[in-house]
Design a protein around this motif. Structure first.
Motif, PDB file in Angstrom:
ATOM      1  N   ALA A 221       1.032  -1.263   0.170  1.00  0.00           N
ATOM      2  CA  ALA A 221      -0.161   0.068   0.092  1.00  0.00           C
ATOM      3  C   ALA A 221       0.874   1.113  -0.053  1.00  0.00           C
ATOM      4  CB  ALA A 221      -0.976  -0.066   1.131  1.00  0.00           C
ATOM      5  N   GLN A 222       1.962   1.265   0.806  1.00  0.00           N
ATOM      6  CA  GLN A 222       2.851   2.465   0.850  1.00  0.00           C
ATOM      7  C   GLN A 222       3.427   2.688  -0.476  1.00  0.00           C
ATOM      8  OE1 GLN A 222       6.390   1.812   3.275  1.00  0.00           O
ATOM      9  NE2 GLN A 222       6.662   3.941   3.841  1.00  0.00           N
ATOM     10  N   VAL A 223       3.793   1.465  -1.118  1.00  0.00           N
ATOM     11  CA  VAL A 223       4.482   1.813  -2.639  1.00  0.00           C
ATOM     12  C   VAL A 223       3.594   2.378  -3.549  1.00  0.00           C
ATOM     13  CG1 VAL A 223       5.438   0.424  -4.555  1.00  0.00           C
ATOM     14  CG2 VAL A 223       5.996  -0.122  -2.389  1.00  0.00           C
ATOM     15  N   LEU A 224       2.261   1.973  -3.382  1.00  0.00           N
ATOM     16  CA  LEU A 224       1.323   2.513  -4.541  1.00  0.00           C
ATOM     17  C   LEU A 224       0.737   3.547  -4.081  1.00  0.00           C
ATOM     18  CD1 LEU A 224      -0.676  -0.940  -4.793  1.00  0.00           C
ATOM     19  CD2 LEU A 224       0.726   0.103  -6.630  1.00  0.00           C
ATOM     20  N   VAL A 225       0.714   4.207  -2.924  1.00  0.00           N
ATOM     21  CA  VAL A 225       0.434   5.612  -2.416  1.00  0.00           C
ATOM     22  C   VAL A 225       1.490   6.486  -2.973  1.00  0.00           C
ATOM     23  CG1 VAL A 225       0.027   6.894  -0.570  1.00  0.00           C
ATOM     24  CG2 VAL A 225      -1.142   5.082  -0.540  1.00  0.00           C
ATOM     25  N   THR A 226       2.809   5.869  -2.894  1.00  0.00           N
ATOM     26  CA  THR A 226       3.957   6.993  -3.114  1.00  0.00           C
ATOM     27  C   THR A 226       3.927   6.967  -4.665  1.00  0.00           C
ATOM     28  OG1 THR A 226       5.329   6.045  -1.277  1.00  0.00           O
ATOM     29  CG2 THR A 226       6.342   6.925  -3.219  1.00  0.00           C
ATOM     30  N   ALA A 227       3.761   5.698  -5.313  1.00  0.00           N
ATOM     31  CA  ALA A 227       3.707   5.813  -6.827  1.00  0.00           C
ATOM     32  C   ALA A 227       2.449   6.783  -7.354  1.00  0.00           C
ATOM     33  CB  ALA A 227       3.707   4.555  -7.619  1.00  0.00           C
ATOM     34  N   ALA A 228       1.506   6.773  -6.562  1.00  0.00           N
ATOM     35  CA  ALA A 228       0.008   7.544  -7.095  1.00  0.00           C
ATOM     36  C   ALA A 228       0.303   9.085  -7.037  1.00  0.00           C
ATOM     37  CB  ALA A 228      -1.262   7.068  -6.525  1.00  0.00           C
ATOM     38  N   LEU A 231       4.833  13.528  -7.030  1.00  0.00           N
ATOM     39  CA  LEU A 231       6.168  13.604  -7.470  1.00  0.00           C
ATOM     40  C   LEU A 231       6.462  12.420  -8.604  1.00  0.00           C
ATOM     41  CD1 LEU A 231       9.074  14.148  -7.111  1.00  0.00           C
ATOM     42  CD2 LEU A 231       9.474  12.566  -5.369  1.00  0.00           C
ATOM     43  N   PHE A 232       5.769  11.283  -8.467  1.00  0.00           N
ATOM     44  CA  PHE A 232       5.893  10.148  -9.524  1.00  0.00           C
ATOM     45  C   PHE A 232       4.693   9.892 -10.494  1.00  0.00           C
ATOM     46  CE2 PHE A 232       8.232   8.880  -5.695  1.00  0.00           C
ATOM     47  CZ  PHE A 232       9.759   8.640  -6.441  1.00  0.00           C
ATOM     48  N   ASN A 233       3.528  10.672 -10.082  1.00  0.00           N
ATOM     49  CA  ASN A 233       2.521  10.575 -11.084  1.00  0.00           C
ATOM     50  C   ASN A 233       2.141  11.608 -11.832  1.00  0.00           C
ATOM     51  OD1 ASN A 233       0.036   9.631 -12.239  1.00  0.00           O
ATOM     52  ND2 ASN A 233      -1.195   9.515 -10.228  1.00  0.00           N
ATOM     53  N   GLY A 234       2.616  11.556 -13.056  1.00  0.00           N
ATOM     54  CA  GLY A 234       2.479  12.967 -14.354  1.00  0.00           C
ATOM     55  C   GLY A 234       3.203  14.056 -13.555  1.00  0.00           C
ATOM     56  N   ARG A 561       8.150  15.234   0.300  1.00  0.00           N
ATOM     57  CA  ARG A 561       8.519  14.848  -1.197  1.00  0.00           C
ATOM     58  C   ARG A 561       7.665  14.466  -2.195  1.00  0.00           C
ATOM     59  NH1 ARG A 561      12.340  16.326   1.936  1.00  0.00           N
ATOM     60  NH2 ARG A 561      14.499  16.544   1.132  1.00  0.00           N
ATOM     61  N   ARG A 562       6.993  13.284  -1.840  1.00  0.00           N
ATOM     62  CA  ARG A 562       5.912  12.857  -2.773  1.00  0.00           C
ATOM     63  C   ARG A 562       4.646  13.731  -3.016  1.00  0.00           C
ATOM     64  NH1 ARG A 562       1.291  10.334  -0.345  1.00  0.00           N
ATOM     65  NH2 ARG A 562       1.427  10.011   1.856  1.00  0.00           N
ATOM     66  N   TYR A 603      14.438  16.989  -5.088  1.00  0.00           N
ATOM     67  CA  TYR A 603      13.563  16.033  -5.003  1.00  0.00           C
ATOM     68  C   TYR A 603      14.069  14.309  -5.344  1.00  0.00           C
ATOM     69  CZ  TYR A 603       9.482  18.823  -4.572  1.00  0.00           C
ATOM     70  OH  TYR A 603       8.538  19.834  -3.863  1.00  0.00           O
ATOM     71  N   LEU A 604      15.176  14.553  -6.303  1.00  0.00           N
ATOM     72  CA  LEU A 604      15.891  13.280  -6.659  1.00  0.00           C
ATOM     73  C   LEU A 604      17.328  13.564  -6.451  1.00  0.00           C
ATOM     74  CD1 LEU A 604      13.948  12.250 -10.030  1.00  0.00           C
ATOM     75  CD2 LEU A 604      13.341  11.484  -7.552  1.00  0.00           C
ATOM     76  N   TRP A 605      17.976  12.309  -5.626  1.00  0.00           N
ATOM     77  CA  TRP A 605      19.279  12.270  -5.275  1.00  0.00           C
ATOM     78  C   TRP A 605      20.105  12.375  -6.550  1.00  0.00           C
ATOM     79  CZ3 TRP A 605      19.891   9.747   0.193  1.00  0.00           C
ATOM     80  CH2 TRP A 605      19.185  10.367   1.050  1.00  0.00           C
ATOM     81  N   PRO A 606      21.278  12.926  -6.483  1.00  0.00           N
ATOM     82  CA  PRO A 606      22.375  12.740  -7.590  1.00  0.00           C
ATOM     83  C   PRO A 606      23.008  11.330  -7.663  1.00  0.00           C
ATOM     84  CG  PRO A 606      23.355  13.898  -5.941  1.00  0.00           C
ATOM     85  CD  PRO A 606      21.969  13.687  -5.470  1.00  0.00           C
ATOM     86  N   LEU A 607      23.411  10.796  -8.848  1.00  0.00           N
ATOM     87  CA  LEU A 607      24.239   9.802  -9.000  1.00  0.00           C
ATOM     88  C   LEU A 607      25.624  10.355  -8.763  1.00  0.00           C
ATOM     89  CD1 LEU A 607      21.423   8.463 -10.203  1.00  0.00           C
ATOM     90  CD2 LEU A 607      22.892   7.223 -11.542  1.00  0.00           C
TER      91      LEU A 607
END
Length: 624
Positions: A221-228, A231-234, A561-562, A603-607
């Motif tokens: 559930a946590q993964v899908l809430v984050t993905a929705a 930050l990650f959705n559109g 962040r999300r 928002y995204l960490w550098p490589l």
């Protein structure tokens, strides 16, 4: 070594430098054959797979505690998480580097070990089939979680579905970052496979910390809430962000269906937990604690929902994660006890103190009966305040007439602190945080820079004495039921808008905190009484409820962040009281401690640059 060479992971050599791949083989066994020769050695390799789990309770390596704006450290602190909050992230030697493992656990090495286990566990001769299935499911969960941990930090990552053979081609070795949606689908696929097999319960004496079905379903559930989430959705900020193959790494269009997946997964997890007896924790007084006030009972329910081991609310308690309580604790409550047993150096910020509701269950800047304009003035506590503020003590008006979660979560100058060896409500310990006070600034490396203390994280059963500090450790609650309730409420509102399901689960959390329901509280006390009736207004309420209920638990960092709110929230000054002053008039002057800045790239960490040089197919995150 022939067998080991067959499984040598060229990918690991490419992504991680300076490490010996043999170091992770348990008990110095140099071959995979020996590692899976018998059940005992295979179980040690299972524990190796677990060993890569991030330390969720680490103040130094989990950025959720000190990497944002929730708690601030003394100026002398050099922790990487503190440096992250100060805006010192960089691509030359990145902070808390979980990609390469230089300042965090090397997640790609963990994925390598998980793959080795999954490739070999079926070969263990004295391991029954049912146990093979369960161990395999545990490692599938770990593999999924390590991918998720990396995704939250770096966004698009390579998918490590299987280990590469020794004869892999250059093209195979030079892996690419994959689109976020593909990563999420793979994580959920692994989670679903694990959920089918994992037991609903485990023996907490023999298998504490091992993964079971409720944990896997809650994390899914946590993964899908984050993905929705935005930050990650559109996310329009990442239009044109492509990998070396020219594939878009973020979907440019918002997909409402992602919230539907998150809503369904959250509700399924709640239903399973309910069937197994999980419930919001309620404090039961111990021997000698008779006649406690309702306020103290509520506050102890909030505190112990975190600090009581394996309580009824904890879905996933990481038994290997123990928070450093002395580093969060005021030096003493009693001026006669001048000792070095504790050395608190990390303090909640003033914005967190202002975040909690009034006693009426609405934000203090919305409560039509709260004197918001004069909140920084000083006031003397009366007898009616004695359970929360020392009677006769002068403190800020901000500390009066607040909800019980404020008093359960924060220690402040003049604030009562129940427990710590003193369970007498009529004679509570209290904080003296001004200069010259028992908990005030005495040494430059151990004091509260803001004037507040993270009371919620300190076990009430700890005992502070003249020359010692006896602490009762607790397993860190990675996910508790209130978190899951609020995830479901958020996903439901995002998918369908306001509804009775949303209010039911929000109000369950609020009722445990001693508050009336959302609709009643806003209708009666808010200057925006209809706020809960719109999706946008209810979204703000749900976000605020999460930030309060899960305050100081390492959640705010990831949530901001999300939600794409970090660039606003973490570009405000870090503020506190003037802790160098002794008088109330001097102490209660708002002071800027640090001018924090959050840039879009953060928002995204550098490589690391070295990682990009070793693999030309990897692309850097935008802005770095």
């Amino acid at each position: 070594m022939k067998t080991m060479k067959r499984y040598l992971i060229i990918l690991y050599v490419i992504l991680l430098s300076g490490c010996d791949y043999l170091d992770v083989v348990p008990d110095d066994v140099a071959t995979i054959d020996h590692a899976f020769y018998m059940r005992a050695s295979a179980e040690r390799y299972l524990f190796t797979c677990y060993s890569w789990m991030p330390n969720h309770a680490s103040l130094s390596t989990n950025p959720g505690f000190l990497g944002g704006d929730e708690m601030w450290a003394v100026p002398t602190s050099g922790m990487s998480s503190v440096r992250l909050a100060r805006g010192l992230q960089n691509q030359n030697s990145s902070l808390l580097n979980y990609w390469d493992g230089t300042e965090g656990r090397a997640m790609f090495q963990g994925l390598r070990d998980c793959n080795i286990f999954l490739e070999n566990v079926r070969n263990v001769p004295d391991l029954e089939e049912s146990m093979k299935n369960v161990w395999e499911a545990e490692v599938k969960f770990l593999k999924a979680y390590y991918h998720f941990w990396l995704m939250r930090m770096y966004g698009p990552i390579p998918l490590i579905k299987e280990n590469l053979p020794i004869d892999a081609t250059i093209d195979q070795v030079q892996v690419h970052r994959e689109p976020v949606d593909m990563i999420v689908d793979y994580i959920v696929e692994l989670m679903d496979e694990a959920i089918e097999v994992l037991p609903e319960e485990v023996d907490m004496q023999a298998m504490a910390g091992r993964i079971n079905k409720p944990i896997a379903m809650a994390v899914k559930a946590q993964v899908l809430v984050t993905a929705a989430s935005p930050l990650f959705n559109g996310n329009p900020d990442y239009i044109g962000f492509k990998n070396a193959r020219g594939e878009n790494l973020f979907n440019a269009e918002h997909d409402l269906g992602k919230w539907k997946r998150a809503m369904d997964a959250s509700k399924e997890a709640i239903d399973l937990c309910s069937s197994l007896g999980y419930q919001l924790y309620r404090y039961l007084p111990g021997i000698g604690q008779t006649g406690l006030s309702e306020s103290t009972l509520i506050q102890m329910s909030i505190r112990n929902s975190v600090t009581e081991r394996w309580n009824s609310e904890v879905i996933w308690g990481n038994s290997n994660s123990l928070i450093d309580q002395p580093a969060l604790t005021p030096r003493t409550w009693d001026p006669s006890r001048n000792h070095n047993a504790v050395a608190g150096a990390f303090a909640p910020t003033l914005k967190i103190a202002e975040m909690f509701y009034s006693k009426n269950g609405v934000p203090i800047n919305e409560d039509k009966d709260y004197d918001y304009a004069n909140r920084y003035d000083i006031q003397v506590a009366s007898n009616e305040d004695r359970l929360n503020i020392r009677e006769g003590y002068t403190t800020a008006k901000l500390h009066f007439d607040r909800e019980d979660r404020f008093y359960a979560s924060l220690g402040f100058d003049g604030g009562v602190w129940y427990g710590q060896g003193n369970f007498d409500e009529s004679n509570n310990f209290y904080i003296q945080n001004r200069m010259g006070g028992a908990a005030g600034l005495q040494i430059l490396w151990a004091y509260s820079v803001t004037g507040y203390w993270p009371k919620k994280l300190i076990n009430p059963q700890n005992v502070i004495q003249t020359n010692s500090y006896t602490q009762r450790w607790y397993s860190w609650p990675v996910i508790r039921l209130a978190d899951l309730y609020l995830m479901y409420a958020e996903a439901y509102n995002e998918y369908q808008g306001p509804g009775e399901e949303v209010f039911y689960y929000l109000d369950q959390v609020r009722e445990r905190a001693g508050l009336k329901g959302v609709q009643e509280s806003w209708t009666e006390h808010s200057n925006n009484p209809g706020k809960f009736s719109t999706q946008q207004g209810l979204r703000q309420i749900i976000h605020h409820e999460r930030l309060i209920e899960l305050a100081l638990e390492g959640k705010r960092y990831w949530d901001l962040r999300r939600w794409k709110r970090a660039h606003t929230e973490q570009s405000m000054p870090i503020e506190g009281w003037d802790v160098f002053e002794q008088s109330p008039e001097g102490f209660y002057r708002k002071r800027v401690i640090f001018n924090q800045t959050f840039r879009q790239r953060d928002y995204l960490w550098p490589l690391n640059e070295g990682t990009l040089l070793r693999n030309k197919n990897l692309v850097q995150n935008p802005g770095w």
